[in-house]
Scaffold this active site. Structure first.
Site, PDB file in Angstrom:
ATOM      1  N   HIS A   1       0.840  -1.209   0.000  1.00  0.00           N
ATOM      2  CA  HIS A   1       0.000   0.000   0.000  1.00  0.00           C
ATOM      3  C   HIS A   1       0.875   1.261   0.000  1.00  0.00           C
ATOM      4  O   HIS A   1       0.598   2.220  -0.725  1.00  0.00           O
ATOM      5  CB  HIS A   1      -0.864   0.053   1.275  1.00  0.00           C
ATOM      6  CG  HIS A   1      -1.909  -1.011   1.393  1.00  0.00           C
ATOM      7  ND1 HIS A   1      -2.074  -1.764   2.536  1.00  0.00           N
ATOM      8  CD2 HIS A   1      -2.856  -1.433   0.525  1.00  0.00           C
ATOM      9  CE1 HIS A   1      -3.093  -2.600   2.357  1.00  0.00           C
ATOM     10  NE2 HIS A   1      -3.577  -2.427   1.155  1.00  0.00           N
TER      11      HIS A   1
ATOM     12  N   LYS B   1     -16.944  -7.113   5.710  1.00  0.00           N
ATOM     13  CA  LYS B   1     -15.625  -7.670   6.052  1.00  0.00           C
ATOM     14  C   LYS B   1     -15.467  -7.851   7.545  1.00  0.00           C
ATOM     15  O   LYS B   1     -15.961  -7.051   8.338  1.00  0.00           O
ATOM     16  CB  LYS B   1     -14.515  -6.762   5.517  1.00  0.00           C
ATOM     17  CG  LYS B   1     -14.368  -6.841   4.018  1.00  0.00           C
ATOM     18  CD  LYS B   1     -13.049  -6.273   3.571  1.00  0.00           C
ATOM     19  CE  LYS B   1     -12.869  -6.459   2.063  1.00  0.00           C
ATOM     20  NZ  LYS B   1     -11.653  -5.823   1.567  1.00  0.00           N
TER      21      LYS B   1
ATOM     22  N   ARG C   1      -2.819  -5.366  -8.533  1.00  0.00           N
ATOM     23  CA  ARG C   1      -1.788  -6.405  -8.409  1.00  0.00           C
ATOM     24  C   ARG C   1      -1.856  -7.409  -9.548  1.00  0.00           C
ATOM     25  O   ARG C   1      -0.848  -7.823 -10.094  1.00  0.00           O
ATOM     26  CB  ARG C   1      -1.932  -7.144  -7.070  1.00  0.00           C
ATOM     27  CG  ARG C   1      -1.599  -6.278  -5.876  1.00  0.00           C
ATOM     28  CD  ARG C   1      -2.076  -6.896  -4.602  1.00  0.00           C
ATOM     29  NE  ARG C   1      -3.520  -7.074  -4.655  1.00  0.00           N
ATOM     30  CZ  ARG C   1      -4.246  -7.600  -3.679  1.00  0.00           C
ATOM     31  NH1 ARG C   1      -3.667  -8.008  -2.575  1.00  0.00           N
ATOM     32  NH2 ARG C   1      -5.564  -7.713  -3.806  1.00  0.00           N
TER      33      ARG C   1
ATOM     34  N   SER D   1      -3.094  -7.776   2.626  1.00  0.00           N
ATOM     35  CA  SER D   1      -3.258  -7.723   4.084  1.00  0.00           C
ATOM     36  C   SER D   1      -3.739  -9.075   4.595  1.00  0.00           C
ATOM     37  O   SER D   1      -3.304  -9.536   5.652  1.00  0.00           O
ATOM     38  CB  SER D   1      -4.265  -6.640   4.464  1.00  0.00           C
ATOM     39  OG  SER D   1      -3.812  -5.381   4.058  1.00  0.00           O
TER      40      SER D   1
END
Ligand code: PNS
Length: 164
Positions: free
Chosen positions: A21, A45, A94, A132
């Site tokens: 990040h 989440k 990504r 993460s």
């Protein structure tokens, strides 16, 4: 030419913020006068850290970056950006899976606020494909994540994992 400062918002969950990040944030700062790291709270989440904790860790991790701040994001991202005079949303990509989701978000955000552009940056080579969630898994299983996060985040993750 406009003399308005260029303000970029880099949104995410940041649970917790990683060096991947931070690479995107640093590069966004190369494109804008100010960068705001917007720490969201996605109710679907199950976070390791509360939003307030994620904001604090993001603030600690960007403390040495001039022109970069971190704030909690509530409500719509485009409203958050507009309220702060931001004209660009920066997202790191990504791999192909990120693109499908981010393209949908970019289109919806552009529909909601046509003046705010989304810019995609390819994730950096060094920490480009970490996430993460993978780091949380490594930490839960006793692995070392020190290479991938700042010392503040490392300490917070160690403390949180030890308590579980
Ligand atoms: O790292 P994440 O979990 O992909 O980040 C998600 C986040 C916080 C960027 C996203 O949920 C978000 O933008 N939330 C704010 C609400 C919103 O504007 N949603 C998009 C409307 S299409």
């Amino acid at each position: 030419m406009s003399t308005q400062p260029r303000i970029a918002v880099v949104p995410g969950s940041y649970d917790p913020i990683t060096r991947g990040h931070l690479d995107i944030v640093r590069r966004a700062r190369g494109l804008a006068d100010r960068v705001i790291v917007a720490v969201g709270d996605n109710t679907t989440k199950n976070y390791l850290f509360t939003q307030a904790e994620r904001v604090r860790l993001a603030q600690a991790s960007v403390a040495d970056l001039a022109g970069v701040s971190a704030e909690p994001l509530s409500g719509l991202l485009v409203d958050f950006a507009a309220e702060r005079g931001a004209n660009v949303i920066v997202k790191g990509l990504r791999f192909a899976g990120d693109f499908d989701y981010e393209l949908q978000m970019a289109h919806l955000n552009s529909h909601l606020r046509p003046g705010i552009e989304t810019v995609f940056l390819p994730a950096g080579r060094q920490f480009g494909t970490i996430s993460s969630s993978l780091l949380r898994t490594i930490a839960h299983n006793g692995g070392d994540i020190s290479e991938f996060v700042t010392p503040e985040v490392l300490e917070a993750v160690r403390e949180r994992v030890a308590r579980r």
